[in-house]
Design an enzyme around this catalytic site. Structure first.
Site, mmCIF file in Angstrom:
data_model
loop_
_atom_site.group_PDB
_atom_site.id
_atom_site.type_symbol
_atom_site.label_atom_id
_atom_site.label_comp_id
_atom_site.label_asym_id
_atom_site.label_seq_id
_atom_site.Cartn_x
_atom_site.Cartn_y
_atom_site.Cartn_z
ATOM 1 N N HIS A 80 0.828 -1.202 0.000
ATOM 2 C CA HIS A 80 0.000 0.000 0.000
ATOM 3 C C HIS A 80 0.860 1.248 0.000
ATOM 4 C CE1 HIS A 80 0.464 -1.803 4.095
ATOM 5 N NE2 HIS A 80 1.098 -0.663 4.278
ATOM 6 N N ARG A 106 1.256 -1.343 20.320
ATOM 7 C CA ARG A 106 2.583 -1.822 19.900
ATOM 8 C C ARG A 106 3.681 -0.840 20.298
ATOM 9 N NH1 ARG A 106 1.600 -3.078 13.669
ATOM 10 N NH2 ARG A 106 0.573 -1.069 13.892
ATOM 11 N N GLU A 139 8.285 -10.834 4.715
ATOM 12 C CA GLU A 139 7.549 -10.778 5.980
ATOM 13 C C GLU A 139 6.233 -11.535 5.800
ATOM 14 O OE1 GLU A 139 5.086 -8.326 9.206
ATOM 15 O OE2 GLU A 139 5.015 -7.800 7.093
ATOM 16 N N GLN A 190 -3.893 3.724 4.671
ATOM 17 C CA GLN A 190 -2.972 2.908 3.869
ATOM 18 C C GLN A 190 -3.772 2.278 2.732
ATOM 19 O OE1 GLN A 190 -1.867 0.740 7.430
ATOM 20 N NE2 GLN A 190 0.296 1.188 7.119
ATOM 21 N N ASP A 222 7.583 -5.999 3.016
ATOM 22 C CA ASP A 222 6.569 -5.902 4.061
ATOM 23 C C ASP A 222 5.234 -6.488 3.594
ATOM 24 O OD1 ASP A 222 5.585 -4.636 6.593
ATOM 25 O OD2 ASP A 222 4.345 -3.518 5.183
HETATM 26 C C1 GLC Z 1 3.817 -5.233 8.598
HETATM 27 C C2 GLC Z 1 4.496 -4.449 9.687
HETATM 28 C C3 GLC Z 1 3.474 -3.830 10.592
HETATM 29 C C4 GLC Z 1 2.567 -2.943 9.768
HETATM 30 C C5 GLC Z 1 1.989 -3.696 8.553
HETATM 31 C C6 GLC Z 1 1.354 -2.780 7.555
HETATM 32 O O1 GLC Z 1 3.120 -6.315 9.100
HETATM 33 O O2 GLC Z 1 5.388 -5.283 10.403
HETATM 34 O O3 GLC Z 1 4.082 -3.102 11.622
HETATM 35 O O4 GLC Z 1 1.516 -2.494 10.559
HETATM 36 O O5 GLC Z 1 2.987 -4.402 7.844
HETATM 37 O O6 GLC Z 1 2.296 -2.172 6.714
#
Ligand code: GLC
Length: 666
Positions: free
Chosen positions: A209, A543, A351, A277, A309
């Protein structure tokens, strides 16, 4: 869906900032009609680059991947001219890449295993929390060295709107550093300084995003169809409602739903994460191409590891969960090839915060690899389950799964990171032990909040969902191990236990198959930071509890072995030094678990080229005996230096041993 016609020459501020784009007058002849391309190397020569050697290197790399890259691109986009543009731009970015980085590329091309060595140790931090800004980080490289760290993950630092940033994961400009942190030139200088010291630099590439403040989003909001087609827009709620039937929620309480209504333009826009986002639409080749140019621009700043990410989310399809769809793998595979063509020294770190069956496909296959590294997320969550239950059974099972995977798969191991802990455990197995998912999650959350009698942990819930009863957890390693509580109560004995537990967990994490990554602050036992509640931009997101600023005053204590900071720092230093001197810690080593016949004792073996190490870890506060029978020679415990026999070994409460087999020379 409102779709505009995608211009193939769309110009954005990102692209304007990009010199090679402007120079790219000439076409890579042949790529336009690349079906007919017999020799992509000759094709690259058509750029008229003065340096034949460069053209040759690029040409060779392109030739290696061209057919597959083209095939995959056409599968998604069926667009020859956009593919030609991509090839053209790849060459421009290759030319732009500086000589030092090109040298590193060829060095690492010859030594593909470079990142699998036993000295590889990561640390992740927010630039402002750690050192104020990029220049500050540069001035702290000696400290990084003292931590034995040779890879730093700089948490998101690109332009992002204050208060609508999701910790920097809402990027408004992929070519601009947040002003308070520095500039692109500072980043260039920082990566160069890191490379001089043998430190690798990792950054996030937030590709799912953009921020609603990104140039594309702004133009889309003005109703420009071409830019709207880069996102998912709907003029009524029908299709969003259909999506909602199959798409789970990421932030069920802080940002419910997957769409946001924009009253000013009378449209819904897809927003899987926060409403600010906006999900990018990778069905549009302009999105893929331009995001790849952003990617290469950042790689050319000297980034060694690019964390992709939230990668499972990047392709959306109605009537699916919009996670891990096969097109995601096509895109990641293309990214891997693009990397290998332009910047082969760069690693892709995916990730994928999901169960192992979903994570492993992101490695691709040995012939067609995707990510170089992935997070070992289930092991992390299972570790904390083990801390609460003091029963290693599930953890042993989980480690066996990871240990059974091909050694080409490199996992990043960690105890804590910037995100919450979602309790993604193997509930099928727990069920057989009579533990239900909902009740067990409740138990873990109670335990780690310190609500159960036997708990010393402190922390807070995250996105507690009243509908599903699900909640995740936030807290630092130190607070979860009892350092916060013991400090508050000034209880020395409890502090001693907490520090032992914290060090034992790190020792165990270092023994796992893969590369360990520390979370900044953990090296001095930093506890939860409750001040986020006073900041309206952060208060709703717990967080931030474990995203506190580094306490440099306390860090000074690291040389004093009578302090918590000193005990943690020096204890870790010993482990880190062992890890970087003992070859048996390379990621290619055989790693397995050994039955101890005690519920609280975990035993891990490692073997590499004649060297053997056995680690024992006590997850309970009581002294226990590991009923192991490894009577194949003499061993030394690398921690105490004592001779030991790995037979019926006594392990003190929250203690551990690193027993190394003595060779004839040893
Ligand atoms: C990933 C990041 C997290 C974030 C999400 C959205 O999971 O680790 O912190 O909120 O992406 O970009």
């Amino acid at each position: 869906m409102v779709k505009g016609k995608a211009k193939t020459n769309g110009k954005t501020s990102d692209m304007e900032a990009q010199k090679p784009e402007k120079q790219a007058k000439k076409k890579v002849s042949g790529t336009q009609d690349s079906k007919a391309t017999a020799d992509p190397a000759a094709e690259a020569g058509a750029h008229g680059a003065s340096d034949d050697k460069l053209t040759k290197i690029f040409g060779e790399r392109l030739r290696r991947h061209h057919d597959e890259l083209r095939w995959l691109y056409m599968e998604l986009y069926e667009n020859d001219s956009m593919f030609a543009e991509l090839c053209d731009q790849m060459y421009r970015f290759y030319l732009e890449r500086n000589d030092e980085l090109k040298k590193l590329d060829s060095k690492r091309e010859k030594d593909k295993e470079w990142y699998k060595q036993n000295d590889m140790l990561g640390m992740m931090f927010y630039i402002d929390n750690f050192a104020g800004n990029m220049k500050g980080v540069q001035s702290r490289l000696d400290y990084i060295g003292q931590c034995n760290v040779n890879y730093i993950h700089l948490m998101p630092f690109l332009e992002t709107p204050e208060g609508r940033s999701d910790g920097g994961y809402a990027v408004a400009d992929f070519r601009k550093v947040q002003e308070k942190l520095g500039s692109m030139e500072d980043l260039d200088r920082l990566t160069a300084a890191c490379h001089k010291k043998g430190i690798n630099v990792c950054m996030d590439f937030v590709m799912n995003h953009t921020s609603e403040d990104h140039e594309w989003a702004k133009k889309a909001r003005e109703g420009d169809g071409e830019y709207m087609s880069r996102y998912f827009f709907f003029d009524n709620g029908d299709i969003p409602a259909q999506y909602e039937r199959t798409v789970p929620q990421v932030f069920p309480t802080t940002a419910p739903g997957n769409f946001t209504w924009l009253p000013d333009i009378g449209h819904y826009v897809m927003t899987t994460f926060y409403p600010y986002q906006w999900d990018l639409n990778y069905r549009n080749p302009r999105v893929f191409n331009d995001m790849m140019y952003n990617f290469l621009y950042l790689a050319n700043r000297g980034i060694d590891i690019i964390r992709i990410d939230a990668v499972p989310y990047i392709w959306k399809e109605l009537n699916t969960p919009c996670r891990n769809l096969k097109q995601v793998h096509t895109i990641v595979r293309m990214m891997r090839m693009i990397c290998e063509i332009i910047c082969p020294s760069v690693l892709l770190l995916g990730e994928v915060v999901m169960e192992p069956e979903k994570v492993v496909p992101y490695f691709g296959t040995v012939e067609k690899p995707e990510c170089h590294m992935l997070y070992n997320v289930t092991t992390m969550a299972t570790t904390w389950h083990t801390v609460a239950t003091r029963n290693v059974k599930l953890l042993k099972r989980q480690l066996d799964i990871v240990n059974g995977l091909p050694k080409e798969y490199v996992f990043l191991n960690y105890l804590r990171c910037h995100d919450d802990i979602g309790w993604g455990l193997d509930y099928g197995t727990l069920q057989t032990e009579g533990m239900g998912e909902r009740s067990h999650k409740q138990y873990l959350n109670d335990y780690f909040q310190g609500f159960t009698e036997d708990s010393t942990s402190r922390g807070e819930l995250y996105n507690a969902d009243p509908v599903t009863g699900d909640a995740r957890f936030c807290g630092t390693t130190a607070s979860m191990c009892g350092i916060e509580k013991a400090g508050f109560e000034q209880d020395e004995a409890a502090m001693e236990t907490a520090v032992r537990k914290d060090l034992m967990l790190h020792a165990y994490m270092f023994m796992q198959s893969g590369i360990p990554v520390l979370y900044s602050g953990d090296e001095i036992g930093q506890v939860n930071d409750y001040t986020y509640k006073e900041d309206p931009n952060k208060a709703a997101d717990s967080r931030y509890l474990h995203r506190g600023a580094m306490n440099w005053e306390l860090a000074k204590n690291r040389t004093d072995a009578d302090t918590v900071e000193g005990k943690m720092f020096q204890g870790l230093d010993q482990l880190e030094k062992i890890r970087k001197t003992e070859k048996v810690f390379v990621t290619q080593a055989d790693t397995w678990t050994i039955e101890t016949w005690d519920d609280s004792l975990l035993c891990i073996g490692r073997y590499y080229e004649g060297e053997k190490l056995i680690g024992l870890f006590n997850f309970s506060g009581e002294d226990r005996t590991a009923w192991i029978k490894e009577a194949d020679g003499d061993y030394v415990d690398l921690i105490s230096g004592n001779r030991v026999q790995p037979v019926d070994v006594q392990v003190p409460g929250y203690g551990f041993l690193y027993m190394k087999k003595l060779t004839a020379q040893g």
